[in-house]
Design a protein around this motif. Structure first.
Motif, PDB file in Angstrom:
ATOM      1  N   ALA A 110      -5.629   6.779  -5.897  1.00 27.24           N
ATOM      2  CA  ALA A 110      -4.262   6.334  -5.612  1.00 27.24           C
ATOM      3  C   ALA A 110      -3.309   5.273  -6.765  1.00 27.24           C
ATOM      4  O   ALA A 110      -1.812   6.316  -7.019  1.00 27.24           O
ATOM      5  CB  ALA A 110      -3.927   5.347  -4.432  1.00 27.24           C
ATOM      6  N   ALA A 114      -0.453   8.149  -8.566  1.00 22.91           N
ATOM      7  CA  ALA A 114       1.068   8.086  -8.267  1.00 22.91           C
ATOM      8  C   ALA A 114       1.579   8.242  -9.358  1.00 22.91           C
ATOM      9  O   ALA A 114       2.991   7.815  -9.507  1.00 22.91           O
ATOM     10  CB  ALA A 114       0.840   6.544  -8.147  1.00 22.91           C
ATOM     11  N   SER A 115       0.745   8.152 -10.912  1.00 25.57           N
ATOM     12  CA  SER A 115       1.476   8.448 -12.414  1.00 25.57           C
ATOM     13  C   SER A 115       1.930   9.640 -12.330  1.00 25.57           C
ATOM     14  O   SER A 115       2.512  10.435 -13.703  1.00 25.57           O
ATOM     15  CB  SER A 115       0.798   7.955 -13.324  1.00 25.57           C
TER      16      SER A 115
END
Length: 303
Positions: A110, A114-115
């Motif tokens: 996660a 997210a990057s």
């Protein structure tokens, strides 16, 4: 055939993979948290001998890499994933090769995804000191096939075990309960048997029962590995305990193994000569002396 590969962590495992990948033609750059410390000189020397570039920041090692391998102590894996996420870009792969629980792999995924980068779960299934870059590695996650395609030409031995994060960790840690458990049994047995003068007889009995194993050599090997890597093994077993607990079972054995591994690391820290011993008898005798000394101090304090 060229590819830029970043490696975070250049300890025993990081070096084994870094040297092998560079030797096979990859462009490899590494960052280790110890680089700015006095221990950094040894890392720089090892990397130079391996044909691996040393970076002064994690961002520099990650920049431009097609894939980044995380090979750090288990209890640092989440922090490394979080830091890496601040440098990773869309299109890059981040391969978490650390011995953490399925739940922790999901957390790392996660953070990384997210990057905009893609997370690949990986777990090492064979001793890297003997097998190097050819150590068996299990992969999981949607991007696992891409990582396999990228790394296999450089000599890595890879197998995809699922597209769900945690699938590889489940195999690794359930196996570790057995492998590290056998180590713990061997250590506890030999420490006690040595005090009774019974260790040779115990090993002879085991040799008779199972002649395919050289039990004396196994005892030497187990003591050397546990004394040198007990702290790392303890962290792995705490994650194994988490995995067992998440499966719905009390992790009684996993946590006991972690406690023994930590205790052996404590002994090695108290007597640095233990790091250099390749004979379980010498190691057991020195540990016995340490315990007797500590017991004497405790008795003196209680009087």
């Amino acid at each position: 055939m060229t590819a830029r590969i970043g490696i975070i962590g250049y300890g025993e495992a990081g070096r084994a993979f870094g040297a092998g990948l560079a030797g096979a033609g990859a462009t490899v750059a590494t960052y280790d948290i110890l680089v700015p410390t006095p221990d950094g000189a040894a890392i720089r020397a090892n990397a130079a001998a391996d044909g691996v570039a040393v970076c002064t920041t994690a961002g520099d090692a990650i920049d431009g890499a097609a894939i980044v391998l995380s090979l750090v102590p288990a209890d640092a894996a989440r922090a490394v994933a979080a830091e890496a996420a601040s440098h990773l870009r869309s299109g890059q792969l981040f391969m978490d090769m650390n011995s953490v629980s399925p739940r922790e792999k999901e957390t790392g995924a996660a953070l990384v995804e997210a990057s905009g980068a893609r997370y690949v779960e990986a777990t090492i299934m064979a001793p890297v000191i003997e097998n190097g870059v050819a150590s068996e590695v299990l992969l999981a996650g949607p991007a696992a096939p891409e990582a396999l395609h990228l790394l296999r030409p450089f000599g890595m031995v890879l197998a995809v075990v699922g597209d769900r994060f945690g699938a590889a960790a489940a195999v690794k840690l359930c196996r570790s309960v057995i492998v590290k458990g056998i180590e713990a049994i061997m250590v506890e047995s030999m420490l006690a048997a040595r005090q009774y003068g019974a260790d040779a007889a115990v090993l002879a009995s085991l040799q008779k029962s199972d002649p395919e194993i050289d039990w004396a050599a196994r005892a030497d090997y187990v003591f050397e590995r546990v004394l040198r890597h007990g702290r790392r093994r303890a962290a792995e077993m705490r994650f194994a305990g988490e995995a067992v607990s998440d499966a719905g079972y009390p992790p009684r054995l996993s946590m006991a193994i972690a406690e023994l591994q930590d205790a052996m690391a404590d002994h090695a820290a108290a007597d640095r000569a233990l790091f250099a011993l390749a004979d379980y008898r010498e190691a057991a005798d020195r540990i016995g002396a340490l315990l007797a000394k500590n017991e004497g101090k405790a008795r003196a304090v209680s009087r």
